[in-house]
Write a protein that holds these residues in place. Structure first.
Motif, PDB file in Angstrom:
ATOM      1  N   ARG A 162       0.604  -0.945  -0.146  1.00 45.65           N
ATOM      2  CA  ARG A 162      -0.412  -0.053   0.016  1.00 45.65           C
ATOM      3  C   ARG A 162       0.779   2.014   0.526  1.00 45.65           C
ATOM      4  NH1 ARG A 162      -5.637   0.452   4.379  1.00 45.65           N
ATOM      5  NH2 ARG A 162      -6.336   0.346   2.181  1.00 45.65           N
ATOM      6  N   ASP A 163       1.805   1.048   1.139  1.00 46.64           N
ATOM      7  CA  ASP A 163       2.491   2.349   1.054  1.00 46.64           C
ATOM      8  C   ASP A 163       3.654   3.404  -0.799  1.00 46.64           C
ATOM      9  OD1 ASP A 163       4.092   4.472   2.791  1.00 46.64           O
ATOM     10  OD2 ASP A 163       5.523   3.829   2.541  1.00 46.64           O
ATOM     11  N   MET A 164       4.206   1.697  -0.916  1.00 45.14           N
ATOM     12  CA  MET A 164       5.543   1.898  -1.957  1.00 45.14           C
ATOM     13  C   MET A 164       4.152   2.295  -3.494  1.00 45.14           C
ATOM     14  SD  MET A 164       6.518  -1.744  -2.150  1.00 45.14           S
ATOM     15  CE  MET A 164       7.865  -2.137  -1.546  1.00 45.14           C
ATOM     16  N   ARG A 165       2.448   1.846  -3.441  1.00 52.54           N
ATOM     17  CA  ARG A 165       1.464   2.782  -4.913  1.00 52.54           C
ATOM     18  C   ARG A 165       1.785   3.872  -4.061  1.00 52.54           C
ATOM     19  NH1 ARG A 165      -4.017   3.837  -5.366  1.00 52.54           N
ATOM     20  NH2 ARG A 165      -4.828   3.464  -7.425  1.00 52.54           N
ATOM     21  N   SER A 166       1.186   4.352  -2.703  1.00 53.75           N
ATOM     22  CA  SER A 166       0.971   5.439  -2.442  1.00 53.75           C
ATOM     23  C   SER A 166       2.366   6.891  -2.687  1.00 53.75           C
ATOM     24  CB  SER A 166       0.863   5.015  -0.482  1.00 53.75           C
ATOM     25  OG  SER A 166       0.707   7.293  -0.891  1.00 53.75           O
ATOM     26  N   ARG A 167       3.227   6.149  -2.904  1.00 55.76           N
ATOM     27  CA  ARG A 167       4.729   7.114  -3.046  1.00 55.76           C
ATOM     28  C   ARG A 167       4.043   7.004  -4.798  1.00 55.76           C
ATOM     29  NH1 ARG A 167      10.148   5.818   1.268  1.00 55.76           N
ATOM     30  NH2 ARG A 167       8.760   6.391   2.917  1.00 55.76           N
ATOM     31  N   ALA A 168       4.183   5.816  -5.059  1.00 60.74           N
ATOM     32  CA  ALA A 168       3.703   6.339  -6.248  1.00 60.74           C
ATOM     33  C   ALA A 168       3.422   7.564  -7.171  1.00 60.74           C
ATOM     34  CB  ALA A 168       4.143   4.754  -7.214  1.00 60.74           C
ATOM     35  N   LYS A 169       1.960   7.137  -6.857  1.00 66.75           N
ATOM     36  CA  LYS A 169       0.779   7.633  -6.947  1.00 66.75           C
ATOM     37  C   LYS A 169       1.409   9.020  -6.417  1.00 66.75           C
ATOM     38  CE  LYS A 169      -3.761   9.085  -6.299  1.00 66.75           C
ATOM     39  NZ  LYS A 169      -4.860   8.422  -4.725  1.00 66.75           N
ATOM     40  N   SER A 170       2.247   9.664  -5.601  1.00 65.79           N
ATOM     41  CA  SER A 170       2.726  11.628  -5.395  1.00 65.79           C
ATOM     42  C   SER A 170       3.661  11.238  -6.418  1.00 65.79           C
ATOM     43  CB  SER A 170       3.343  11.059  -4.226  1.00 65.79           C
ATOM     44  OG  SER A 170       2.257  11.385  -3.321  1.00 65.79           O
ATOM     45  N   ALA A 171       4.724  10.664  -6.422  1.00 67.71           N
ATOM     46  CA  ALA A 171       5.266  10.203  -7.847  1.00 67.71           C
ATOM     47  C   ALA A 171       4.323  10.803  -9.060  1.00 67.71           C
ATOM     48  CB  ALA A 171       6.297   9.799  -7.554  1.00 67.71           C
ATOM     49  N   ASN A 172       3.365  10.520  -9.459  1.00 63.40           N
ATOM     50  CA  ASN A 172       2.675  10.131 -10.772  1.00 63.40           C
ATOM     51  C   ASN A 172       2.168  11.720 -10.807  1.00 63.40           C
ATOM     52  OD1 ASN A 172       3.619   8.327 -12.669  1.00 63.40           O
ATOM     53  ND2 ASN A 172       1.638   6.673 -11.746  1.00 63.40           N
ATOM     54  N   PHE A 173       1.781  12.266  -9.184  1.00 63.03           N
ATOM     55  CA  PHE A 173       1.024  13.348  -9.621  1.00 63.03           C
ATOM     56  C   PHE A 173       2.358  14.516 -10.101  1.00 63.03           C
ATOM     57  CE2 PHE A 173      -2.479  11.502  -8.072  1.00 63.03           C
ATOM     58  CZ  PHE A 173      -4.079  11.845  -8.648  1.00 63.03           C
ATOM     59  N   GLY A 174       2.980  14.398  -9.038  1.00 60.11           N
ATOM     60  CA  GLY A 174       3.879  15.538  -8.348  1.00 60.11           C
ATOM     61  C   GLY A 174       4.929  15.508  -9.916  1.00 60.11           C
ATOM     62  N   ILE A 175       5.178  14.300 -10.819  1.00 58.48           N
ATOM     63  CA  ILE A 175       5.572  14.454 -12.484  1.00 58.48           C
ATOM     64  C   ILE A 175       4.963  15.392 -13.336  1.00 58.48           C
ATOM     65  CG2 ILE A 175       5.974  12.932 -14.445  1.00 58.48           C
ATOM     66  CD1 ILE A 175       8.037  13.145 -12.262  1.00 58.48           C
TER      67      ILE A 175
END
Length: 411
Positions: free
Chosen positions: A234-247
């Motif tokens: 869950r935590d990895m997905r959440s970080r990847a989500k933040s990265a995707n939006f950040g991009i």
DNA sequence: CCTGACTCGC
DNA sequence: ATGCGAGTCAGGT
């Protein structure tokens, strides 16, 4: 040529569509809002007393200036409080969240602010804007305000109705069908901005994730953490989500660290891995900036331009803003173009096929309809088709939808 | 009447 | 030192 096409084929045909949406309006359950107002007022009084108790005296909780002085000068809950650019103590949500474990008053303040916001901005304000003749609220959709080509909404703004908190969701329940036997239908694009990033950058890895119908945040996590899809936590997905939006926003390692609550060095590593996973996204971002430097503008898939006069500024901060705009504007603007095309085509069908149902709201990637029950099946198929096929990209656009007795249920 | 701080949405 | 908006309130002119 591109701009006259944008004008003639999108913006001008959209005018009557927006006019009809404003004219149709949205029915509000005013009785429910009034009883919810009383419930909120009761809760606010309890929290208010609790805050005065903690502080030891009364003050204006709604004044950020007084709040800062109470927390940091009188109560001294921490030693080195952050200040705003005007030198006032910062008491915004991100700051208060960091102080949560320092004092019990913090949770109460956050609770108070949340409840007061709901009461003042929505629960008390919306019923006052119900038109006496139509018994509905009629927003204004502003077509020439947002720099990216998005619409905005005002008087009231129906594009920022709460949905994230349980208390906020209560307000969505007040948006109801205009007829007793009607339903609210809502259809929204799935990840349209990331899909556009994939389309415009032509990054194979991101395109494949969408073509294969993968959950993009899980797929991103699997790639940057070098795991199988099934191994993503869950935590990895959440970080990847933040990265995707950040991009999409052109985030920095500082900003991403702040957002996820990790060290700057860890954020930098995350971003490095991200670009290793999606190399053409970095290329695309650099290309956009180079194009903007040359031309002083960037454009969407339909040739809508955003001019960036600061792109060659000698001030690195000012230039940085323009560079992020060069990346973000084509993405956000193309999404705006696409939903506008869908709206025009849907409106035509509603007219030509004699629907009684009406399109009533647009919320950037979502369209909301006030539906006659016997039309729901046909309308759902028509709206989904028109949204998914508004334009032809190198990857599919997909639409999620739902229906119910109010806007919350439709989501 | 204006600006800043804050908070709601995508 | 992450993009785009709008509304409310405080506090100042």
């Amino acid at each position: 040529k591109n701009l006259s096409k944008l004008s003639g084929e999108i913006e001008m045909p959209l005018v009557p569509v927006l006019a009809e949406m404003e004219y149709a309006g949205v029915k509000l359950d005013v009785e429910n809002l009034k009883s919810y107002a009383n419930e909120l007022r009761g809760k606010i009084i309890v929290v208010e007393k609790q805050i005065y108790q903690y502080a030891g005296f009364e003050f204006n909780i709604a004044s950020p200036k007084q709040m800062g002085e109470v927390l940091f000068d009188r109560m001294k809950i921490i030693s080195n409080p952050k200040k705003t650019k005007t030198g006032q103590y910062a008491t915004g949500e991100p700051e208060l969240l960091k102080l949560k474990d320092k004092h019990g008053i913090i949770d109460e303040i956050l609770e108070y602010r949340g409840l007061q916001k709901l009461l003042n901005t929505y629960v008390e304000a919306l019923p006052k804007l119900v038109n006496q003749k139509t018994e509905k609220v009629h927003t204004s959709f502003n077509q020439a305000i947002a720099a990216t080509g998005r619409l905005s909404s005002s008087n009231p703004n129906l594009q920022n109705i709460p949905i994230r908190t349980i208390e906020g969701r209560e307000i969505r329940k007040a948006f109801i069908p205009s007829n007793n036997d009607g339903v609210i239908f809502s259809a929204d694009y799935s990840q349209i901005e990331l899909r556009l990033m994939a389309h415009m950058s032509k990054d194979e890895n991101m395109l494949n994730a969408f073509v294969n119908g993968e959950d993009i945040h899980t797929a991103t996590a699997a790639k940057i953490f070098n795991l199988e899809l099934g191994e993503v936590s869950r935590d990895m997905r959440s970080r990847a989500k933040s990265a995707n939006f950040g991009i999409i926003y052109g985030i920095s390692s500082f900003g991403l660290a702040q957002n996820i609550g990790i060290k700057r060095s860890e954020a930098k590593e995350l971003i490095d891995n991200y670009f290793k996973t999606y190399p053409k996204i970095r290329e695309y971002m650099n290309k956009q900036i180079a194009f903007a430097r040359e031309n002083m503008w960037v454009e969407t898939i339909n040739g809508r331009r955003r001019y960036l006069p600061d792109i060659n500024s000698r001030n690195a901060i000012v230039r940085g803003v323009a560079e992020r705009n060069a990346i973000n504007a084509p993405i956000q603007g193309s999404a705006a173009d696409i939903i506008k095309i869908a709206m025009i085509n849907i409106y035509k069908k509603l007219l030509n096929e004699n629907y009684k149902s009406k399109m009533i709201l647009q919320v950037h990637d979502e369209l909301v309809f006030d539906v006659q029950k016997d039309e729901i099946e046909q309308l759902k198929a028509m709206v989904t088709y028109e949204m998914e096929n508004a334009v032809n990209l190198s990857i599919p656009l997909t639409v999620d939808s739902g229906m119910g007795g109010d806007w919350l249920e439709a989501h």
